[in-house]
Scaffold this motif. Structure first.
Motif, mmCIF file in Angstrom:
data_model
loop_
_atom_site.group_PDB
_atom_site.id
_atom_site.type_symbol
_atom_site.label_atom_id
_atom_site.label_comp_id
_atom_site.label_asym_id
_atom_site.label_seq_id
_atom_site.Cartn_x
_atom_site.Cartn_y
_atom_site.Cartn_z
ATOM 1 N N SER A 1 101.356 -12.375 129.777
ATOM 2 C CA SER A 1 100.968 -12.726 128.410
ATOM 3 C C SER A 1 102.128 -12.514 127.445
ATOM 4 C CB SER A 1 99.770 -11.881 127.958
ATOM 5 O OG SER A 1 100.129 -10.508 127.856
ATOM 6 N N ALA A 2 102.062 -13.219 126.335
ATOM 7 C CA ALA A 2 102.993 -13.041 125.220
ATOM 8 C C ALA A 2 102.153 -12.695 124.008
ATOM 9 C CB ALA A 2 103.789 -14.319 124.972
ATOM 10 N N GLU A 3 102.407 -11.542 123.418
ATOM 11 C CA GLU A 3 101.609 -11.067 122.291
ATOM 12 C C GLU A 3 102.463 -11.015 121.029
ATOM 13 O OE1 GLU A 3 99.527 -7.495 123.179
ATOM 14 O OE2 GLU A 3 98.730 -8.248 125.082
ATOM 15 N N TYR A 4 101.898 -11.533 119.937
ATOM 16 C CA TYR A 4 102.591 -11.587 118.646
ATOM 17 C C TYR A 4 101.928 -10.625 117.659
ATOM 18 C CZ TYR A 4 104.697 -15.876 120.474
ATOM 19 O OH TYR A 4 105.382 -16.784 121.240
ATOM 20 N N PRO A 5 102.668 -10.157 116.651
ATOM 21 C CA PRO A 5 102.054 -9.308 115.614
ATOM 22 C C PRO A 5 100.898 -10.032 114.931
ATOM 23 C CG PRO A 5 104.457 -9.348 115.400
ATOM 24 C CD PRO A 5 104.108 -10.404 116.398
ATOM 25 N N GLY A 6 99.934 -9.269 114.439
ATOM 26 C CA GLY A 6 98.768 -9.865 113.813
ATOM 27 C C GLY A 6 99.083 -10.742 112.620
#
Length: 206
Positions: free
Chosen positions: A60-65
Motif C-alpha cells: 500500500s501507499a499511504e498519504y497524509p490526511g
C-alpha cells in the motif's frame, strides 16, 4: 556568441516550465507517500482436507490526511502451501476487478473452479473469494491488522495435467464462516517486509 530570438527564448522557457511542473508533480505524488507491505501466514486445510499454510500479502501507499491523493493498494495475493494456484483479490479501484460482485473479491474461473454451495461450475460472474464481504464498499487500502476471508469455491480438480506434467492447483478450503486473519504491516524495504517462505519439505510429490 550566438544570440537567440525572443520567440526562441519563449519556447525554451515554456519547455523548461512544463518539465519542471511535471517533475514537481511526480516528486510530490511519490514523495509524500509512505509505502507499506502487508502479509499474514495462517494454518488452514485445502479442499482435500490436508493441513496447509496460507499466505496473504499486498502493498500500500499511504498519504497524509490533508493530501489530495487517496491511499492506494495493490491487489491481495493469496497462496496455499504446496499449490501452484495463486489467487488475486481486487476492489473497484482496480481495472481487473471483474463483475462478480462488490467490495474486495476474486471471481471464479470456469476451467478451474466449482461453487461448493451448488456443486456447479463457477463462472467469471461468481464470487469465489471475498475479504470483509459484509462491506460492499470495502477497499484494500483501508484494510490493516485484521481481515475476514470468505471462500465459496473449490477446485474442479486438485491437480492440473498428467504424469510428470501434473501440478497441484488446490487451495484453501471453502467455508461458510469467514476465516479471521490477523495481518502484519511493515515499512516496505525494511528487513521484515517480506513474508516468510513456505516449507516445501511438507509437500508430497504428485
Amino acid at each position: 556568441m550566438r544570440l537567440i530570438t525572443n520567440s526562441q527564448f519563449q519556447r525554451l522557457t515554456k519547455g523548461v516550465s512544463r518539465f519542471l511542473v511535471m517533475a514537481g508533480l511526480l516528486m510530490v505524488q511519490s514523495g509524500c507517500a509512505t509505502y507499506y507491505s502487508h502479509y499474514a501466514m495462517f494454518p488452514a486445510e485445502n479442499s482435500q482436507g490436508e493441513p496447509r499454510t496460507v499466505r496473504v500479502s499486498w502493498q500500500s501507499a499511504e498519504y497524509p490526511g490533508w493530501w489530495f491523493l487517496s491511499n492506494r493498494a495493490t491487489p491481495i495475493t493469496l497462496e496455499t502451501q504446496c499449490s501452484e494456484r495463486v489467487w488475486r483479490l481486487f476492489d473497484d479501484s482496480h481495472a481487473e476487478a471483474g463483475s462478480c460482485g462488490e467490495g474486495i473479491r476474486a471471481c471464479g474461473d470456469s476451467n478451474l473452479d466449482r461453487l461448493t454451495s451448488e456443486g456447479q461450475v463457477a463462472s467469471s460472474n461468481d464470487q469465489c473469494m471475498a475479504v470483509n464481504a459484509s462491506d460492499p464498499q470495502a477497499r484494500i487500502a483501508t484494510v490493516s491488522g485484521r481481515l475476514e476471508l470468505l471462500v465459496a469455491c473449490e477446485p474442479a480438480s486438485a491437480t492440473k495435467g498428467e504424469g510428470k506434467d501434473a501440478v497441484n492447483v488446490d487451495y484453501i478450503r471453502a467455508s461458510s464462516v469467514p476465516y479471521t486473519v490477523y495481518t502484519r504491516k511493515t515499512l516496505r524495504g525494511s528487513l521484515n517486509a517480506r513474508p516468510p517462505k513456505f516449507d516445501s519439505a511438507e509437500c508430497d510429490p504428485i
